[in-house]
Design a protein around this motif. Structure first.
Motif, PDB file in Angstrom:
ATOM      1  N   GLY A  16       0.326  98.889  14.702  1.00  0.00           N
ATOM      2  CA  GLY A  16      -0.666  99.389  13.786  1.00  0.00           C
ATOM      3  C   GLY A  16      -1.200  98.455  12.727  1.00  0.00           C
ATOM      4  N   TYR A  17      -0.931  97.151  12.786  1.00  0.00           N
ATOM      5  CA  TYR A  17      -1.527  96.233  11.821  1.00  0.00           C
ATOM      6  C   TYR A  17      -1.770  94.896  12.497  1.00  0.00           C
ATOM      7  N   HIS A  18      -2.782  94.161  12.028  1.00  0.00           N
ATOM      8  CA  HIS A  18      -3.168  92.961  12.763  1.00  0.00           C
ATOM      9  C   HIS A  18      -3.413  91.717  11.929  1.00  0.00           C
ATOM     10  N   GLY A  19      -3.793  91.820  10.690  1.00  0.00           N
ATOM     11  CA  GLY A  19      -4.055  90.632   9.883  1.00  0.00           C
ATOM     12  C   GLY A  19      -3.189  90.631   8.648  1.00  0.00           C
ATOM     13  N   SER A  20      -2.632  89.474   8.292  1.00  0.00           N
ATOM     14  CA  SER A  20      -1.772  89.447   7.117  1.00  0.00           C
ATOM     15  C   SER A  20      -1.788  88.079   6.454  1.00  0.00           C
ATOM     16  N   PHE A  21      -1.356  88.061   5.204  1.00  0.00           N
ATOM     17  CA  PHE A  21      -1.103  86.814   4.502  1.00  0.00           C
ATOM     18  C   PHE A  21      -0.058  87.079   3.435  1.00  0.00           C
ATOM     19  N   LEU A  22       0.509  86.017   2.877  1.00  0.00           N
ATOM     20  CA  LEU A  22       1.543  86.175   1.866  1.00  0.00           C
ATOM     21  C   LEU A  22       0.922  86.252   0.480  1.00  0.00           C
ATOM     22  N   GLY A  23       1.474  87.131  -0.347  1.00  0.00           N
ATOM     23  CA  GLY A  23       1.039  87.263  -1.729  1.00  0.00           C
ATOM     24  C   GLY A  23       2.263  87.335  -2.616  1.00  0.00           C
ATOM     25  N   VAL A  24       2.041  87.272  -3.910  1.00  0.00           N
ATOM     26  CA  VAL A  24       3.117  87.398  -4.892  1.00  0.00           C
ATOM     27  C   VAL A  24       2.901  88.694  -5.648  1.00  0.00           C
ATOM     28  N   ALA A  25       3.968  89.477  -5.807  1.00  0.00           N
ATOM     29  CA  ALA A  25       3.883  90.751  -6.524  1.00  0.00           C
ATOM     30  C   ALA A  25       3.726  90.501  -8.018  1.00  0.00           C
ATOM     31  N   GLY A  26       2.721  91.138  -8.612  1.00  0.00           N
ATOM     32  CA  GLY A  26       2.472  91.033 -10.044  1.00  0.00           C
ATOM     33  C   GLY A  26       3.225  92.111 -10.810  1.00  0.00           C
ATOM     34  N   ALA A  27       2.756  92.415 -12.002  1.00  0.00           N
ATOM     35  CA  ALA A  27       3.400  93.386 -12.900  1.00  0.00           C
ATOM     36  C   ALA A  27       3.718  94.700 -12.190  1.00  0.00           C
ATOM     37  N   GLY A  28       4.952  95.153 -12.327  1.00  0.00           N
ATOM     38  CA  GLY A  28       5.371  96.423 -11.743  1.00  0.00           C
ATOM     39  C   GLY A  28       5.870  96.334 -10.317  1.00  0.00           C
ATOM     40  N   GLY A  29       5.667  95.196  -9.655  1.00  0.00           N
ATOM     41  CA  GLY A  29       6.078  95.073  -8.265  1.00  0.00           C
ATOM     42  C   GLY A  29       5.245  95.970  -7.365  1.00  0.00           C
ATOM     43  N   VAL A  30       5.598  96.022  -6.081  1.00  0.00           N
ATOM     44  CA  VAL A  30       4.894  96.860  -5.118  1.00  0.00           C
ATOM     45  C   VAL A  30       5.905  97.539  -4.195  1.00  0.00           C
ATOM     46  N   SER A  31       5.466  98.634  -3.595  1.00  0.00           N
ATOM     47  CA  SER A  31       6.279  99.353  -2.616  1.00  0.00           C
ATOM     48  C   SER A  31       5.570  99.338  -1.272  1.00  0.00           C
ATOM     49  N   GLU A  32       6.326  99.523  -0.215  1.00  0.00           N
ATOM     50  CA  GLU A  32       5.753  99.593   1.125  1.00  0.00           C
ATOM     51  C   GLU A  32       4.623 100.618   1.157  1.00  0.00           C
ATOM     52  N   ASN A  33       3.520 100.269   1.786  1.00  0.00           N
ATOM     53  CA  ASN A  33       2.328 101.108   1.968  1.00  0.00           C
ATOM     54  C   ASN A  33       1.471 101.268   0.709  1.00  0.00           C
ATOM     55  N   ASP A  34       1.809 100.590  -0.396  1.00  0.00           N
ATOM     56  CA  ASP A  34       0.935 100.614  -1.572  1.00  0.00           C
ATOM     57  C   ASP A  34      -0.378  99.913  -1.243  1.00  0.00           C
ATOM     58  N   ILE A  35      -1.469 100.421  -1.810  1.00  0.00           N
ATOM     59  CA  ILE A  35      -2.753  99.716  -1.764  1.00  0.00           C
ATOM     60  C   ILE A  35      -2.701  98.703  -2.904  1.00  0.00           C
ATOM     61  N   VAL A  36      -2.923  97.430  -2.578  1.00  0.00           N
ATOM     62  CA  VAL A  36      -2.829  96.367  -3.578  1.00  0.00           C
ATOM     63  C   VAL A  36      -4.165  95.646  -3.697  1.00  0.00           C
ATOM     64  N   VAL A  37      -4.379  95.010  -4.856  1.00  0.00           N
ATOM     65  CA  VAL A  37      -5.615  94.271  -5.118  1.00  0.00           C
ATOM     66  C   VAL A  37      -5.250  92.907  -5.711  1.00  0.00           C
ATOM     67  N   ALA A  38      -6.007  91.882  -5.325  1.00  0.00           N
ATOM     68  CA  ALA A  38      -5.772  90.529  -5.838  1.00  0.00           C
ATOM     69  C   ALA A  38      -6.133  90.461  -7.315  1.00  0.00           C
ATOM     70  N   MET A  39      -5.210  89.901  -8.108  1.00  0.00           N
ATOM     71  CA  MET A  39      -5.422  89.764  -9.556  1.00  0.00           C
ATOM     72  C   MET A  39      -4.889  88.408 -10.009  1.00  0.00           C
ATOM     73  N   GLY A  40      -5.557  87.348  -9.629  1.00  0.00           N
ATOM     74  CA  GLY A  40      -5.150  86.017 -10.047  1.00  0.00           C
ATOM     75  C   GLY A  40      -4.304  85.315  -9.008  1.00  0.00           C
ATOM     76  N   TYR A  41      -3.540  84.341  -9.460  1.00  0.00           N
ATOM     77  CA  TYR A  41      -2.695  83.578  -8.551  1.00  0.00           C
ATOM     78  C   TYR A  41      -1.459  83.082  -9.283  1.00  0.00           C
ATOM     79  N   SER A  42      -0.448  82.724  -8.502  1.00  0.00           N
ATOM     80  CA  SER A  42       0.794  82.174  -9.021  1.00  0.00           C
ATOM     81  C   SER A  42       1.145  80.981  -8.138  1.00  0.00           C
ATOM     82  N   GLY A  43       1.092  79.790  -8.692  1.00  0.00           N
ATOM     83  CA  GLY A  43       1.298  78.594  -7.876  1.00  0.00           C
ATOM     84  C   GLY A  43       0.156  78.477  -6.882  1.00  0.00           C
ATOM     85  N   ASP A  44       0.493  78.464  -5.595  1.00  0.00           N
ATOM     86  CA  ASP A  44      -0.546  78.381  -4.570  1.00  0.00           C
ATOM     87  C   ASP A  44      -0.714  79.693  -3.808  1.00  0.00           C
ATOM     88  N   GLN A  45      -0.226  80.809  -4.387  1.00  0.00           N
ATOM     89  CA  GLN A  45      -0.347  82.105  -3.725  1.00  0.00           C
ATOM     90  C   GLN A  45      -1.146  83.092  -4.576  1.00  0.00           C
TER      91      GLN A  45
END
Length: 128
Positions: A16-45
């Motif tokens: 059920g999923y086909h495209g992915s990339f690595l990200g870094v969890a920001g404030a509050g962390g994330v849980s499986e199946n959360d809808i997430v949005v890009a908010m800046g960067y940390s290092g090269d991620q």
């Protein structure tokens, strides 16, 4: 800043999923199946936080779905789309209708239309 195109997403093998990339969890962390949005960067991620329908800057932009839980600062897999099974879709009208970013819970989604009405997916199986 990187411009991410679909062809740079790694093809996921699995259910059920086909495209992915690595990200870094920001404030509050994330849980499986959360809808997430890009908010800046940390290092090269890219840094991702839970999308929030009623918070400026957290309701639009590059969005994805968290594949698994991640605490603040941890690397996690962000999916371009995912088939989420065994959920109640009775708040929707029928198959094909939208799934919305939940106004009440950051990162959440809901089948019933919300006041801010940000579409993040669609109903594939209807449970009346």
């Amino acid at each position: 800043m990187a411009y991410i195109k679909g062809r740079y997403l790694n093809p996921e093998r699995g259910e059920g999923y086909h495209g992915s990339f690595l990200g870094v969890a920001g404030a509050g962390g994330v849980s499986e199946n959360d809808i997430v949005v890009a908010m800046g960067y940390s290092g090269d991620q890219v840094k991702f936080v839970k999308a929030d329908a009623d918070a400026t800057g957290k309701q639009s932009g590059v969005m994805g779905v968290a594949k698994h839980d991640a605490a603040v600062g941890e690397t996690f897999v962000v999916l371009s789309h995912k088939l989420i099974k065994n959920v109640d879709t009775s708040g929707s009208t029928a198959v094909g209708y939208p799934v919305y970013l939940d106004d009440a819970a950051a990162g959440g989604w809901i089948a019933a239309e919300q006041p801010n009405a940000i579409v993040v997916g669609s109903v594939l199986a209807y449970h009346a």
